[in-house]
Design an enzyme around this catalytic site. Structure first.
Site, PDB file in Angstrom:
ATOM      1  N   ASP A   1       5.288   6.688   0.554  1.00 55.01           N
ATOM      2  CA  ASP A   1       6.532   5.909   0.559  1.00 55.01           C
ATOM      3  C   ASP A   1       6.475   4.934   1.719  1.00 55.01           C
ATOM      4  OD1 ASP A   1       9.085   4.870   0.478  1.00 55.01           O
ATOM      5  OD2 ASP A   1      10.070   6.807   0.148  1.00 55.01           O
TER       6      ASP A   1
ATOM      7  N   ARG B   1       8.555   2.338   2.175  1.00 50.21           N
ATOM      8  CA  ARG B   1       9.820   1.617   2.344  1.00 50.21           C
ATOM      9  C   ARG B   1      10.413   1.870   3.732  1.00 50.21           C
ATOM     10  NH1 ARG B   1      12.891   4.105  -2.720  1.00 50.21           N
ATOM     11  NH2 ARG B   1      11.878   5.937  -1.797  1.00 50.21           N
TER      12      ARG B   1
END
Length: 502
Positions: free
Chosen positions: A425, A427
């Protein structure tokens, strides 16, 4: 066997409202009481949510779809501590950024480390303000480092001194350090290689009064081009070193050298770096902590147009924002008056073209966005922040499609990202936090199943005072995806997905 789960299993949760128009009984899952509201999908037939899929197939949801949810008073224990979400709190085992800034102002060293989970593949650099360098500090860097003395400099200073890149072809590679041609100070030096000579060269590079003719090319000191935006644009030691001396209020020119293992000359391990720090009372800081520190303090978004947006859920006001870092445009969709900014219902949604626009059943993104908009409309007050550039948890649309192919070959969603060379991930939510602050949010009830969003949004003058789990349909197409997020990424759902295996 392909089938859609019975609609009574489509659980949606909401908290803290007086509305009770869609009440439903408490359900028990594996004999454990959960205060969830059973929610149906309704089109033209109000009873359609109660009908079983008689063909045992993953049938499409009728359009337009209204996702109904009861509003309950249940909040699940989901919160991280204040320290875990505070950008000023250093990562475990590291010094604070403020400690490092104090050391730099006192003409001392700082060790800057990039991040590696196992600690075996880190790079640590000794860093000091270039304007504070002397022969003894250069000698220390040579003794414990590679022998290469680099100077981080901004583009305008390099242009002023007529120092072009050593390899212009590297300009397009954002991961590569950008060395210019090497230099020695022309005046007051001999061969240029001694600690005294190199200190004079570094000081000359740091001086705003220096001119191009003050240097001999090539030489023994290696200027490095700092990328505009610093660690917020490139996670590198050059950018970190210049950011640190700038934050310390010093001339924005750094001197740095990679630390090596004293025995075999390899890059120093984390253990070696810590021993060096302890022996010489040098603070160690993480580049990740520096990124969080800057994101908390600097305004990274610029507000654009605001207009009325009538939607299938109701009428909203949409605020456009552009990132000062990369120019990416994001939006904040606002319902009602935010007022004092307290107890605002918030959804921070990552862009998913396939799910949000085309209704992909591989994920739950589109259904989550749909539900969030409907619940905020019902509440009469709230914000959806739509963050672009988050496709595939930050890997981009094309790479996400490649990840889908890997998933069809047996990889789960995490394994596919890793196989392509990306983080599980990638983000970050600092931009979203700044958009919320600009809109006027101070405390929020966050609509999410993802614990990372708590730490990603806290520390910007925001407080998360409640969680609103977002439960959407579980199908054969997305069941493994949701289960992987629960098991490998810490997502919390209101049910155990293994309960629904065919």
């Amino acid at each position: 066997m392909n089938r859609t789960l019975h609609q009574s299993s489509l659980l949606h949760i909401f908290i803290n409202s007086n509305s009770s128009s869609h009440s439903a009984p408490i359900h028990k899952i594996r004999n454990r009481p959960w205060k969830f509201a059973a929610v149906g999908l309704s089109g033209n037939d109000e009873n359609s949510s109660k009908k079983e899929n008689i063909n045992n197939e993953s049938s499409p949801v009728p359009f337009p779809t209204v996702l109904k949810a009861e509003i309950t008073q249940e909040t699940i224990d989901f919160f991280v501590s204040d320290a875990e979400g505070d950008p000023d709190c250093p990562s475990s085992g590291y010094s604070s950024i403020d400690h490092a800034l104090t050391a730099l102002r006192q003409q001392k060293f700082v060790i800057v480390v990039d991040d590696d989970d196992d600690g075996d593949h880190v790079e640590g650099n000794l860093v000091m303000s270039a304007s504070h360098v002397g022969p003894s500090s250069i000698a220390f860097m040579v003794k414990h480092g590679s022998g290469i003395i680099s100077v981080g400099m901004r583009e305008e200073d390099l242009e002023r001194l007529h120092l072009p890149l050593m390899s212009p072809d590297n300009q397009e590679d954002s991961s590569a350090p950008s060395f210019t041609i090497t230099v020695d100070a022309r005046f007051g030096t001999s061969t240029g290689v001694s600690a005294s000579d190199r200190a004079k060269t570094v000081l000359a590079l740091a001086s705003p009064e220096s001119r191009p003719q003050d240097f001999i090319r090539p030489g023994h000191v290696f200027p490095l081009k700092y990328r505009n935006g610093g660690v917020l644009c490139r996670v590198g030691h050059t950018e970190a070193s210049v950011d640190l001396v700038t934050l310390a209020g010093l001339q924005p020119v750094s001197v740095l050298a990679a630390v090596l293992d004293p025995e075999d000359g390899s890059m120093a391990s984390m253990a070696t770096l810590r021993n060096l720090a302890l022996d010489h009372n040098i603070p160690i800081v993480s580049i990740t902590d520096l990124i969080r520190y800057r994101r908390k303090r600097e305004k990274l978004v610029e507000k654009g147009a605001v207009c009325r947006l009538p939607t299938k859920w109701g009428s909203f006001m949409v605020h456009s924002y552009s990132s000062k870092l990369d120019g990416m445009e994001h939006i904040g969709i606002v319902k009602g008056e935010i007022g004092d900014g307290q107890d605002v219902l918030v959804r921070v949604h990552s862009e998913c073209l396939t799910g949000d626009i085309f209704g992909s059943r591989r994920c739950d993104c589109g259904n989550q966005l749909d539900l969030a908009m409907q619940l905020i409309q019902e509440a009469g007050r709230g914000v959806v922040v739509y963050l672009r550039g988050h496709e595939g948890r930050g890997i981009g649309l094309g790479q996400k499609l490649r990840a889908y192919n890997l998933q069809d070959q047996g990889h789960d969603t995490v394994e596919a990202n890793l196989e392509l060379g990306f983080a599980a991930d990638a983000r970050e939510y600092g931009i979203g936090a700044q958009i919320l602050r600009d809109i006027g949010v101070h405390t929020m009830r966050l609509m999410t199943n993802n614990p990372a969003k708590f730490s990603g949004l806290k520390g910007y003058g925001l407080a998360v005072v409640g969680r609103v789990p977002v439960m959407t349909p579980i199908t054969e197409d997305n069941k493994r995806y949701l289960e992987t997020k629960r098991l490998k990424m810490g997502h919390i759902y209101g049910s155990d997905l293994s309960e629904f295996k065919s």
